[in-house]
Design a protein around this motif. Sequence first.
Motif, PDB file in Angstrom:
ATOM      1  N   UNK A  31       0.856  -1.362   0.046  1.00  0.00           N
ATOM      2  CA  UNK A  31      -0.055   0.030  -0.022  1.00  0.00           C
ATOM      3  C   UNK A  31       0.968   1.204   0.163  1.00  0.00           C
ATOM      4  N   UNK A  32       0.524   2.231  -0.930  1.00  0.00           N
ATOM      5  CA  UNK A  32       1.400   3.381  -0.834  1.00  0.00           C
ATOM      6  C   UNK A  32       0.525   4.670  -1.118  1.00  0.00           C
ATOM      7  N   UNK A  33       0.637   5.700  -0.611  1.00  0.00           N
ATOM      8  CA  UNK A  33      -0.145   7.211  -0.864  1.00  0.00           C
ATOM      9  C   UNK A  33       0.369   7.556  -2.206  1.00  0.00           C
ATOM     10  N   UNK A  34       1.527   7.337  -2.806  1.00  0.00           N
ATOM     11  CA  UNK A  34       1.513   7.961  -4.271  1.00  0.00           C
ATOM     12  C   UNK A  34       0.611   7.326  -5.309  1.00  0.00           C
ATOM     13  N   UNK A  35       0.294   8.145  -6.405  1.00  0.00           N
ATOM     14  CA  UNK A  35      -0.542   7.770  -7.279  1.00  0.00           C
ATOM     15  C   UNK A  35       0.310   7.330  -8.217  1.00  0.00           C
ATOM     16  N   UNK A  36      -0.390   6.983  -9.332  1.00  0.00           N
ATOM     17  CA  UNK A  36       0.384   6.235 -10.437  1.00  0.00           C
ATOM     18  C   UNK A  36       1.238   7.386 -11.444  1.00  0.00           C
ATOM     19  N   UNK A  37       1.011   8.471 -11.263  1.00  0.00           N
ATOM     20  CA  UNK A  37       1.716   9.617 -11.881  1.00  0.00           C
ATOM     21  C   UNK A  37       3.140   9.758 -11.372  1.00  0.00           C
ATOM     22  N   UNK A  39       6.585   9.335  -9.814  1.00  0.00           N
ATOM     23  CA  UNK A  39       7.933   8.641 -10.432  1.00  0.00           C
ATOM     24  C   UNK A  39       8.010   7.631  -9.251  1.00  0.00           C
ATOM     25  N   UNK A  40       7.771   7.480  -8.104  1.00  0.00           N
ATOM     26  CA  UNK A  40       7.969   6.489  -6.913  1.00  0.00           C
ATOM     27  C   UNK A  40       7.225   5.393  -7.431  1.00  0.00           C
ATOM     28  N   UNK A  41       6.004   5.394  -8.009  1.00  0.00           N
ATOM     29  CA  UNK A  41       5.130   4.253  -8.272  1.00  0.00           C
ATOM     30  C   UNK A  41       6.066   3.441  -9.245  1.00  0.00           C
ATOM     31  N   UNK A  42       6.682   3.972 -10.089  1.00  0.00           N
ATOM     32  CA  UNK A  42       7.745   3.166 -11.126  1.00  0.00           C
ATOM     33  C   UNK A  42       8.814   2.513 -10.119  1.00  0.00           C
ATOM     34  N   UNK A 262      15.982   3.526  -8.570  1.00  0.00           N
ATOM     35  CA  UNK A 262      14.661   4.723  -8.353  1.00  0.00           C
ATOM     36  C   UNK A 262      15.353   5.963  -8.131  1.00  0.00           C
ATOM     37  N   UNK A 263      16.664   6.032  -7.458  1.00  0.00           N
ATOM     38  CA  UNK A 263      17.278   7.328  -6.965  1.00  0.00           C
ATOM     39  C   UNK A 263      17.585   8.339  -8.235  1.00  0.00           C
ATOM     40  N   UNK A 264      18.252   8.159  -9.199  1.00  0.00           N
ATOM     41  CA  UNK A 264      18.402   8.919 -10.017  1.00  0.00           C
ATOM     42  C   UNK A 264      17.200   9.242 -11.136  1.00  0.00           C
ATOM     43  N   UNK A 265      16.241   8.174 -11.021  1.00  0.00           N
ATOM     44  CA  UNK A 265      15.035   8.586 -11.806  1.00  0.00           C
ATOM     45  C   UNK A 265      14.097   9.476 -11.185  1.00  0.00           C
ATOM     46  N   UNK A 266      14.162   9.362  -9.628  1.00  0.00           N
ATOM     47  CA  UNK A 266      13.604  10.297  -9.084  1.00  0.00           C
ATOM     48  C   UNK A 266      13.962  11.911  -8.815  1.00  0.00           C
ATOM     49  N   UNK A 267      15.391  11.966  -8.687  1.00  0.00           N
ATOM     50  CA  UNK A 267      16.046  13.069  -8.666  1.00  0.00           C
ATOM     51  C   UNK A 267      15.880  13.925 -10.189  1.00  0.00           C
TER      52      UNK A 267
END
Length: 328
Positions: A31-37, A39-42, A262-267
């Motif tokens: 379960x996560x609060x982030x939505x599918x848009x 980047x953390x969903x990826x 995820x780190x480089x994608x997120x930043x």
Amino acid sequence: MRTFSNITFAVFGALSLLAPLAQAQTTLRLSTYVNEVDVRYSGFKKFAELVGAKTAGRVKVEIFPSSTLHGWSEGVDAVLGGVSDISWMPADKRLPCYRATSLYPMTVDMSKQIELDAAYSALMKDEAAKVGLMPLINSNYSYDQEWWFKKPGTDLSKLDGKLVRSIGPLVSMMIETWGGKPVFIAPKEVFQSAERGVVDGINMGVATYSAWKLWGVMPHMVKANLFYGNINYMINKRKFDALSAADQSAVMAAARESEVWLKPQYEKAVDADIASAVKQGGTVTNLPPAQRKAMVESISNKWKAEVDKECGADMANKVRALFSKNML
């Protein structure tokens, strides 16, 4: 008949090899609060893919975005009660040291973020185990936890009675110290609150802010870089312990690899979101380094007593020692 029998036995033999794989599967509901848009969903999708691959399909991860399984403050109860198996942990009083330190006043050396997060989670492991939880995925938001206001150029240290959205006890104390009034609002409700004028300012991560389309209602950002932030996603310890040793190792390895991925994608996504907002009329006010240093030191000194109380002196010192090694 002999040919038929040979074919039949061959088919049954092949099916018998596949049967244990299908029967042994465990499903973990994340379960996560982030939505599918966001980047953390990826990143969560990457984690699920890695778990499936590393366990040869014996463990499957299902992702439930946008707080569909439970609300912002209900992570501990959701995981312990079986609503989810893996959830983000809020500032819950049953995790007192985590509550006081998962958001902490400091300027983070982002080049060491992965190692810092792993060491921090290791320190929180015993506290989590007492509740029936185990740290699994670090969701670090040090890079983008910032502030937004209705007007550009707001002096963060002089809030003059402004109502500012808070995410927890540390942020509330900061807002009050600087003359504002903290207001707690769950991520899904922030857009309407900002649009209706319920708040004058917002504390939030850029990724979440952008995913919920908030730049359009409050476009003026103060980029302060004041926090270590790590919303830890914890797993039900009983469910984790029920996995085989090989699958436990695989799930943990998948978590670490998804964080690195995820780190480089997120930043990159955060930087792109800010640049896009500026092109559309938003503004970014960078906090001067000297002011940042003074504000961090002031808040850190005030927060020390809370950390000592919630963690105990020994653990508090261990946490502070870890953070001091990873400061800019």
